[in-house]
Write an enzyme that holds these catalytic residues in place. Structure first.
Site, short mmCIF file in Angstrom:
data_model
loop_
_atom_site.label_atom_id
_atom_site.label_comp_id
_atom_site.label_asym_id
_atom_site.label_seq_id
_atom_site.Cartn_x
_atom_site.Cartn_y
_atom_site.Cartn_z
N GLU A 113 -4.96 -0.48 5.62
CA GLU A 113 -5.01 -1.14 6.94
C GLU A 113 -6.24 -0.79 7.79
O GLU A 113 -6.13 -0.52 8.98
CB GLU A 113 -3.72 -0.80 7.72
CG GLU A 113 -2.47 -1.15 6.94
CD GLU A 113 -1.18 -0.75 7.63
OE1 GLU A 113 -1.20 -0.16 8.71
OE2 GLU A 113 -0.11 -1.05 7.06
N GLU A 165 4.16 -4.02 -1.14
CA GLU A 165 5.23 -3.60 -0.22
C GLU A 165 6.14 -4.79 0.14
O GLU A 165 6.45 -5.04 1.29
CB GLU A 165 4.64 -3.00 1.06
CG GLU A 165 3.67 -1.85 0.81
CD GLU A 165 3.12 -1.25 2.08
OE1 GLU A 165 3.69 -1.52 3.16
OE2 GLU A 165 2.12 -0.50 2.02
O1 LIG Z 1 3.45 -4.94 8.53
C1 LIG Z 1 2.90 -4.11 9.45
C2 LIG Z 1 2.63 -4.53 10.75
C3 LIG Z 1 2.08 -3.65 11.64
C4 LIG Z 1 1.82 -2.36 11.26
C5 LIG Z 1 2.09 -1.94 9.96
C6 LIG Z 1 2.61 -2.83 9.06
C7 LIG Z 1 2.94 -2.44 7.65
N1 LIG Z 1 2.63 -1.07 7.33
C8 LIG Z 1 3.32 -0.62 6.13
C9 LIG Z 1 4.75 -0.57 6.42
C10 LIG Z 1 5.51 0.49 6.29
C11 LIG Z 1 4.90 1.78 5.91
O2 LIG Z 1 5.86 2.63 5.31
C12 LIG Z 1 3.76 1.53 4.94
O3 LIG Z 1 3.18 2.77 4.56
C13 LIG Z 1 2.70 0.69 5.61
O4 LIG Z 1 1.68 0.41 4.67
#
Ligand SMILES: Oc1ccccc1CN[C@@H]1C=C[C@@H](O)[C@H](O)[C@H]1O
Length: 331
Positions: A135, A242
């Site tokens: 990210e 994910e």
């Molecule tokens: O879809 C999003 C929107 C905003 C911020 C982060 C995310 C997703 N971010 C994910 C989600 C859960 C965590 O456990 C993962 O490590 C991360 O990669």
């Protein structure tokens, strides 16, 4: 442990099917049997993130990561490492000096290098793929890269350096750039721009992880296909890292917490389209990993709305296949 035909078996000629787990999952025998029936790849939901695994400059906590890698190795499952460099769940100590001031770029990069060499080195040969940077691209229209402490202190160099450190530590590991909303045309083109620049600079980034935190209404098949085609044009592989399909299309709290017939029907249709598309791109997609095991518990139960029960996965709260499961295995 003998188990019936599961999701991974339906996809054995396509790509591994993974799931994000916690060490607690592995302490329950029914859950262990369920995991072995349906999945052949694991990702640590939290145990390998920077703060959980490296809580103090001179202390690592290997217990959770070791438990997951041990279970996977014992049962012949692949392991994806998540994640070596991220702005969330990163330990404060990494960015500040003893006086509480932000450290220099060199200091931070040296700390990152040590972290990556220690973590990747410990699991070398047992973790086949790493989400090296998670990210780093901004969601804001006016920004290319997210204005995280990584970026504020190092500029964009931390991205290339993280990949170089990971490649030094395990030259055989497949190195991913991982992000969400990667099908949104604006963000898609920024992620593409970042990957293209890294590849042109011979940075060892081998693949892109589309997190796949999607919903019953997003993405459309057209947007998913154009994203896959665009990233693939760089000559890199793609994984869905994910996957979950939220039953909501807004951030409101519903009147009642139940999983309606309309939501079920929409989710079945969306999962059908997603996996039909994944199968069509089997030569480019090298893995599909779900985030969380079943509707019993999802990170979406508290994001983006705290306490809003979600039903985003293929298995219900009793670990039973939902109709969506049969839609994605009947092909
Ligand atoms: O879809 C999003 C929107 C905003 C911020 C982060 C995310 C997703 N971010 C994910 C989600 C859960 C965590 O456990 C993962 O490590 C991360 O990669």
């Amino acid at each position: 442990q003998q188990t019936g035909k599961g999701l991974k078996d339906h996809y054995q000629d396509y790509f591994p099917i993974g799931v994000a787990v916690t060490p607690r999952h592995l302490q329950d025998s029914a859950t262990r049997i369920f995991l072995l029936q349906h999945f052949n790849s694991l990702t640590a939901e939290n145990a390998m993130k920077m703060e959980p695994i490296h809580p103090a400059t001179d202390r690592y906590d290997w217990r959770g990561a070791d438990a997951i890698v041990h279970f996977a190795t014992e049962n012949g499952l692949k392991v994806r490492g998540h994640t070596l460099c991220w702005h969330n769940q990163a330990p404060k100590w990494m960015f500040y000096d003893a006086a509480g001031k932000l450290v220099s770029k060199d200091t931070l990069l040296n700390r990152l290098r040590t972290h990556i060499h220690d973590v990747v080195g410990r699991y070398k040969g047992r973790i086949y793929a790493w989400d090296v940077v998670n990210e780093a691209v901004s969601d804001r229209h006016s920004e290319f890269l997210r204005n995280s402490l990584w970026y504020q202190i190092c500029g964009e160099d931390f991205i290339a350096q993280a990949f170089r450190y990971a490649h030094e530590a395990d030259p055989k590991a497949i190195l991913f750039y991982n992000d969400y909303n990667t099908e949104n045309p604006v963000k898609r083109d920024k992620v593409y721009r970042l990957l293209k620049k890294l590849r042109e600079e011979n940075v060892p980034v081998h693949a892109v992880g589309l997190q796949g935190h999607w919903s019953i209404s997003d993405p459309s098949r057209a947007l998913l296909v154009s994203a896959i085609e665009k990233y693939a044009s760089l000559g890199i592989k793609i994984q869905i890292t994910e996957l979950d399909v939220s039953v909501f299309t807004n951030d409101k709290m519903p009147e009642k917490p139940d999983f309606t017939a309309e939501q079920k029907e929409s989710q079945e249709h969306q999962y059908d389209m997603l996996f039909d598309t994944f199968r069509k791109y089997r030569d480019i997609i090298t893995g599909v990993t779900f985030w969380n095991v079943s509707d019993r518990s999802s990170w979406l139960d508290n994001f983006p709305v705290k306490g809003r029960k979600n039903y985003p996965l293929l298995f219900d709260e009793k670990l039973q296949p939902k109709k969506a499961y049969w839609r994605v295995t009947d092909f």
